[in-house]
Design a protein around this motif. Structure first.
Motif, PDB file in Angstrom:
ATOM      1  N   LEU A   1       0.851  -1.202   0.005  1.00 12.89           N
ATOM      2  CA  LEU A   1       0.195   0.011   0.010  1.00 12.89           C
ATOM      3  C   LEU A   1       0.892   1.210  -0.046  1.00 12.89           C
ATOM      4  O   LEU A   1       0.580   2.323  -0.646  1.00 12.89           O
ATOM      5  N   GLN A   2       1.760   1.152   0.852  1.00 13.12           N
ATOM      6  CA  GLN A   2       2.761   2.265   0.940  1.00 13.12           C
ATOM      7  C   GLN A   2       3.429   2.636  -0.558  1.00 13.12           C
ATOM      8  O   GLN A   2       3.671   3.807  -0.829  1.00 13.12           O
ATOM      9  N   GLU A   3       4.041   1.449  -1.008  1.00 14.42           N
ATOM     10  CA  GLU A   3       4.399   1.715  -2.709  1.00 14.42           C
ATOM     11  C   GLU A   3       3.349   2.121  -3.773  1.00 14.42           C
ATOM     12  O   GLU A   3       3.980   2.913  -4.428  1.00 14.42           O
ATOM     13  N   VAL A   4       2.128   1.459  -3.354  1.00 16.28           N
ATOM     14  CA  VAL A   4       1.234   2.189  -4.497  1.00 16.28           C
ATOM     15  C   VAL A   4       1.051   3.629  -4.233  1.00 16.28           C
ATOM     16  O   VAL A   4       0.772   4.274  -5.074  1.00 16.28           O
ATOM     17  N   LYS A   5       0.839   4.052  -3.067  1.00 20.66           N
ATOM     18  CA  LYS A   5       0.844   5.264  -2.703  1.00 20.66           C
ATOM     19  C   LYS A   5       1.856   6.300  -3.244  1.00 20.66           C
ATOM     20  O   LYS A   5       1.865   7.337  -3.645  1.00 20.66           O
ATOM     21  N   THR A   6       3.176   5.811  -3.118  1.00 24.33           N
ATOM     22  CA  THR A   6       4.357   6.635  -3.626  1.00 24.33           C
ATOM     23  C   THR A   6       4.358   6.635  -5.045  1.00 24.33           C
ATOM     24  O   THR A   6       4.568   7.560  -5.802  1.00 24.33           O
TER      25      THR A   6
END
Length: 474
Positions: free
Chosen positions: A104-109
């Motif tokens: 999820l953090q990578e998707v946000k980035t």
């Protein structure tokens, strides 16, 4: 622009940096190795910038290891292991969201990297919905709703993507299984990132064109400073053209521009330059080789059409669609046949058969008899003879095509050839595109390297310091 949503301004920040060659780790590089690395950096940056400016179809493409390579196999194993681990974690009781949190953090980035400065509201919304601290709290209370977050991510992607990705966004909405959905989200986000970079390249191209000449001159000067031999092949190429030009004018004044144009025309033939291709034209070598191949194909197409026209009679030649169909057949049969004389001769034999067949079919449609057998054999023999480089018809048409391209380089009016005007008019679209592409390459190259060429030609043409002709080397 790929984005659809908030009103935004174009940004140059999404253009990736020009390719860098990393210094080797470990002990500091030696002086010679350091100079080599700097030289490769210059060449790499110069090549990429040149390609963006000159190639109207340039774009970045998804990059991954070849499927059947060791690197590809290892990459596939690692990725499969990662997604299998995620599947096991989500299937455990209670679910383990540690991997999902990372994703999820990578998707946000990735989504943030697609935002432009004008996406103020969307950026704030993204921070609110994908607030990782809040997500951690939801996980700790067993209240995480992955489906809701995935739906928000897909909707955000839909607002940012180019229309070409609509089908893939629609396919994402149909996925229910979390692991497959995550995997496809990352794949589509990768494509969207490339779309963004390519849009930025297209947006920057007009600005790059304005600066490209000065940029390439400066970069090539850096290369020359690091390797003074970087003009050796260029000098030999220009001196050979100068020698030919001086011989052709029989002792009269030699035009610098004529020497340059002669040198550029040599590039379309290319074979004598295979081992010593001029350094200043290396970045366009593939394009020029392709244009040279097109010239040879066009000359042969025109030669076959000319011979056929002379033998088959005006009534057949004027039939609607006949010449177009014949030209397409000739072009298809001769494609790829220029690698050797034997290949070309074999292809021309087949061309002769097809030409006679199509002429006879056309004559039959007019309720005429076929071409006399003797005429058929003469025509097929004439077409086969085109395999010889010294064939008179091939030479005549080659001279006319060369004259056309020469006129393009000179920027003057094109001289019309009465005996070939009607024939070459059939190939006018091919000639015009060929001339446009060749003229563009030459004009840009001359603009960039004119100062370098001027110094070489001054030494070649005026060794005793005689005054130059009035021609501008550019």
């Amino acid at each position: 622009m790929p984005n659809r949503g908030d009103g935004t301004e174009d940004s140059t920040g999404d253009l990736p940096p020009l390719q860098k060659l990393e210094s080797p780790t470990g002990s500091p590089p030696s002086s010679s190795l350091s100079r080599l690395i700097e030289l490769e950096n210059c060449v790499s940056n110069l090549s990429l910038a040149h390609e963006i400016v000159v190639n109207r179809d340039f774009c970045f493409k998804p990059n991954g290891p070849p499927t059947n390579s060791l690197e590809g196999t290892v990459s596939e194993i690692v990725h499969r292991a990662f997604w299998d681990c995620l599947q096991q974690q989500l299937n455990s009781v209670p679910p383990d969201y540690s991997h999902a949190m990372i994703l999820l953090q990578e998707v946000k980035t990735l989504l943030e990297s697609l935002l432009l400065p004008g996406h103020v509201r969307l950026r704030a919304e993204l921070d609110e919905v994908l607030d990782m601290e809040l997500v951690k709290q939801e996980v700790s209370h067993g209240a995480l709703d992955l489906s809701r977050l995935a739906a928000y991510v897909i909707n955000t992607m839909a607002s940012l993507c180019a229309p070409v990705r609509d089908q893939e966004i629609g396919a994402l909405r149909q996925l229910q299984e979390p692991v497959e959905l995550f995997r496809e989200i990352f794949r589509v986000l990768g494509l969207m990132k490339i779309d963004m970079v390519n849009f930025t390249v297209q947006t920057l191209r007009p600005h790059l064109m304005q600066q490209a000449v000065q940029y390439e001159q400066a970069k090539f000067q850096q290369i020359l400073d690091k390797d003074p031999a970087s003009l050796d092949h260029t000098e030999a190429w220009l001196r050979a053209a100068a020698s030919e030009e001086m011989s052709s004018v029989s002792g009269g004044p030699v035009s610098v521009m004529s020497v340059l144009n002669r040198a550029y025309m040599h590039l379309l033939r290319g074979s004598s330059l295979d081992q010593k291709y001029p350094e200043t034209v290396l970045m366009d070598r593939a394009r020029l080789n392709s244009l040279g191949e097109q010239v040879r194909s066009l000359v042969l197409d025109a030669a076959v059409l000319l011979l056929t026209s002379a033998q088959c009679g005006g009534a057949v030649w004027s039939l609607p669609g006949f010449v177009g169909k014949l030209k397409r057949s000739i072009t298809a049969l001769l494609e790829g046949s220029h690698t050797s004389d034997a290949d070309l001769r074999g292809a021309l034999l087949r061309v002769g058969e097809i030409v006679v067949q199509q002429v006879n079919e056309a004559r039959h449609s007019q309720e005429n008899t076929p071409l006399p057998q003797e005429t058929q054999e003469i025509l097929k023999g004439q077409i086969e003879e085109l395999w010889k480089a010294n064939n008179p018809v091939r030479i005549l048409i080659g001279e006319r095509v060369q004259g056309f391209l020469q006129a393009i380089l000179q920027g003057g009016s094109l001289k019309r050839s009465p005996e070939l005007a009607s024939l070459l008019r059939l190939l006018s679209a091919d000639l015009a595109e060929l001339g446009r592409a060749f003229g563009q390459i030459v004009h840009f190259n001359r603009s960039v390297f004119g100062p370098f060429y001027a110094a070489i030609l001054r030494r070649a043409l005026f060794p005793s310091g005689e005054p130059e002709t009035g021609d501008d080397h550019r």
